[in-house]
Design a protein around this motif. Structure first.
Motif, short mmCIF file in Angstrom:
data_model
loop_
_atom_site.label_atom_id
_atom_site.label_comp_id
_atom_site.label_asym_id
_atom_site.label_seq_id
_atom_site.Cartn_x
_atom_site.Cartn_y
_atom_site.Cartn_z
N HIS A 1 0.89 -1.16 0.00
CA HIS A 1 0.00 0.00 0.00
C HIS A 1 0.92 1.21 0.00
O HIS A 1 1.73 1.38 0.90
N ILE A 2 0.80 2.03 -1.02
CA ILE A 2 1.70 3.17 -1.20
C ILE A 2 0.87 4.44 -1.19
O ILE A 2 -0.13 4.54 -1.89
N THR A 3 1.29 5.37 -0.39
CA THR A 3 0.59 6.64 -0.31
C THR A 3 1.45 7.73 -0.91
O THR A 3 2.59 7.93 -0.48
N GLY A 4 0.92 8.39 -1.92
CA GLY A 4 1.61 9.51 -2.53
C GLY A 4 1.52 10.74 -1.65
O GLY A 4 0.86 10.74 -0.61
N LYS A 5 2.18 11.79 -2.08
CA LYS A 5 2.17 13.01 -1.27
C LYS A 5 0.78 13.64 -1.27
O LYS A 5 0.01 13.48 -2.20
N ILE A 6 0.50 14.34 -0.20
CA ILE A 6 -0.76 15.06 -0.11
C ILE A 6 -0.62 16.33 -0.93
O ILE A 6 0.31 17.11 -0.71
N PRO A 7 -1.49 16.56 -1.90
CA PRO A 7 -1.33 17.69 -2.83
C PRO A 7 -1.15 19.06 -2.17
O PRO A 7 -0.38 19.87 -2.63
N GLN A 8 -1.85 19.33 -1.08
CA GLN A 8 -1.76 20.65 -0.48
C GLN A 8 -0.77 20.71 0.68
O GLN A 8 -0.68 21.71 1.38
N SER A 9 0.01 19.65 0.90
CA SER A 9 0.95 19.61 2.02
C SER A 9 2.21 20.40 1.70
O SER A 9 2.64 20.49 0.55
N GLN A 10 2.84 20.92 2.74
CA GLN A 10 4.10 21.63 2.55
C GLN A 10 5.28 20.67 2.45
O GLN A 10 6.38 21.06 2.10
N TYR A 11 5.07 19.38 2.77
CA TYR A 11 6.14 18.39 2.73
C TYR A 11 5.90 17.39 1.62
O TYR A 11 4.76 17.03 1.34
N ASP A 12 6.96 16.90 1.01
CA ASP A 12 6.88 15.82 0.02
C ASP A 12 7.25 14.53 0.73
O ASP A 12 8.42 14.16 0.77
N SER A 13 6.27 13.87 1.33
CA SER A 13 6.59 12.62 2.01
C SER A 13 5.70 11.51 1.45
O SER A 13 4.59 11.76 0.98
N TYR A 14 6.21 10.29 1.52
CA TYR A 14 5.56 9.13 0.93
C TYR A 14 5.65 7.97 1.91
O TYR A 14 6.61 7.86 2.67
N ASP A 15 4.68 7.07 1.86
CA ASP A 15 4.67 5.91 2.73
C ASP A 15 4.41 4.65 1.91
O ASP A 15 3.56 4.64 1.02
N ILE A 16 5.13 3.60 2.27
CA ILE A 16 4.95 2.29 1.64
C ILE A 16 4.86 1.29 2.78
O ILE A 16 5.70 1.29 3.68
N GLU A 17 3.84 0.46 2.78
CA GLU A 17 3.76 -0.58 3.79
C GLU A 17 3.28 -1.88 3.16
O GLU A 17 2.56 -1.86 2.16
N THR A 18 3.73 -2.99 3.74
CA THR A 18 3.30 -4.28 3.22
C THR A 18 1.85 -4.51 3.61
O THR A 18 1.35 -3.93 4.57
N GLU A 19 1.20 -5.36 2.85
CA GLU A 19 -0.23 -5.61 3.08
C GLU A 19 -0.49 -6.14 4.49
O GLU A 19 -1.47 -5.78 5.12
N ASP A 20 0.41 -6.98 5.01
CA ASP A 20 0.21 -7.53 6.35
C ASP A 20 0.78 -6.64 7.45
O ASP A 20 0.79 -7.01 8.61
N LEU A 21 1.27 -5.44 7.08
CA LEU A 21 1.80 -4.44 8.00
C LEU A 21 3.03 -4.92 8.77
O LEU A 21 3.36 -4.39 9.81
N SER A 22 3.75 -5.92 8.24
CA SER A 22 4.93 -6.42 8.92
C SER A 22 6.14 -5.51 8.71
O SER A 22 7.10 -5.56 9.47
N SER A 23 6.11 -4.69 7.67
CA SER A 23 7.20 -3.72 7.48
C SER A 23 6.65 -2.50 6.76
O SER A 23 5.63 -2.57 6.07
N SER A 24 7.34 -1.38 6.93
CA SER A 24 6.92 -0.17 6.25
C SER A 24 8.13 0.70 5.98
O SER A 24 9.17 0.57 6.62
N TYR A 25 7.98 1.57 5.02
CA TYR A 25 9.02 2.48 4.59
C TYR A 25 8.36 3.85 4.44
O TYR A 25 7.29 3.96 3.87
N SER A 26 8.99 4.87 4.93
CA SER A 26 8.49 6.21 4.64
C SER A 26 9.70 7.07 4.32
O SER A 26 10.77 6.87 4.87
N PHE A 27 9.51 7.98 3.41
CA PHE A 27 10.63 8.83 3.05
C PHE A 27 10.13 10.19 2.61
O PHE A 27 8.99 10.36 2.20
#
Length: 179
Positions: free
Chosen positions: A75-101
């Motif tokens: 599950h990958i979340t793109g940046k929020i269009p009106q946010s002041q930050y460019d941040s992204y989140d990636i997590e596995t379907e079973d939530l056993s690991s995640s990455y955000s940058f």
């Protein structure tokens, strides 16, 4: 007659309330776009994550498998269009690991009890904790450079703490070398 006027008034209030709600809270551009395909994410967001390895495969099985080559569902979340930050989140379907940058300089150290290691052009902070049910050990690492912040998180109950800490440092070295 009074019931009819009250009914019309209630309908108008509900209609106006819905319009105001939809304009300010669920209007276009207020929510991030979600993806399940890394290639689609990279294309639409114009952000490359080709150099991120699957942290679970690396720590648990000593395998270097890129996220784009993984058979896992993300599950990958793109940046929020009106946010002041460019941040992204990636997590596995079973939530056993995640990455955000984030690709800007908005960094924060996640825990002041973190172990600190200098790696390449940045600093890697890591710590661990028990989840809310005190069932799983959660390991968190945050790698911070001048223009990039990368946070990894994974659940691991099978390996010793020192082994995981060392493998997380080696994992970040891989990411730093490929950038």
């Amino acid at each position: 007659m009074n019931k009819k006027i009250i009914s019309i008034f209630i309908i108008i209030v509900i209609f106006v309330g819905y319009i105001i709600y939809s304009m300010f809270w669920i209007g276009p551009g207020t929510s991030p776009i979600s993806y399940v395909n890394i290639q689609e994410f990279e294309k639409n967001e114009n952000v490359k994550i080709y150099h991120f390895y699957d942290i679970e495969e690396y720590i648990m099985n000593d395998k270097k498998e890129l996220l784009v080559d993984s058979s896992k569902t993300f599950h990958i979340t793109g940046k929020i269009p009106q946010s002041q930050y460019d941040s992204y989140d990636i997590e596995t379907e079973d939530l056993s690991s995640s990455y955000s940058f984030t690709t800007d300089k908005s960094t924060s150290i996640v825990d002041n009890r973190s172990m600190k290691t200098n790696i390449g052009d940045g600093i890697f902070y890591q710590y661990h904790y028990k989840d809310n049910d005190n069932k799983d050990r959660v390991y968190v690492g945050q790698y911070i450079t001048n223009d990039f912040s990368y946070t990894i998180k994974m659940i691991c109950n099978n390996l010793e703490e020192k082994i995981i800490e060392k493998k997380m440092i080696n994992y970040i070295k891989l990411v730093e070398n490929i950038k």
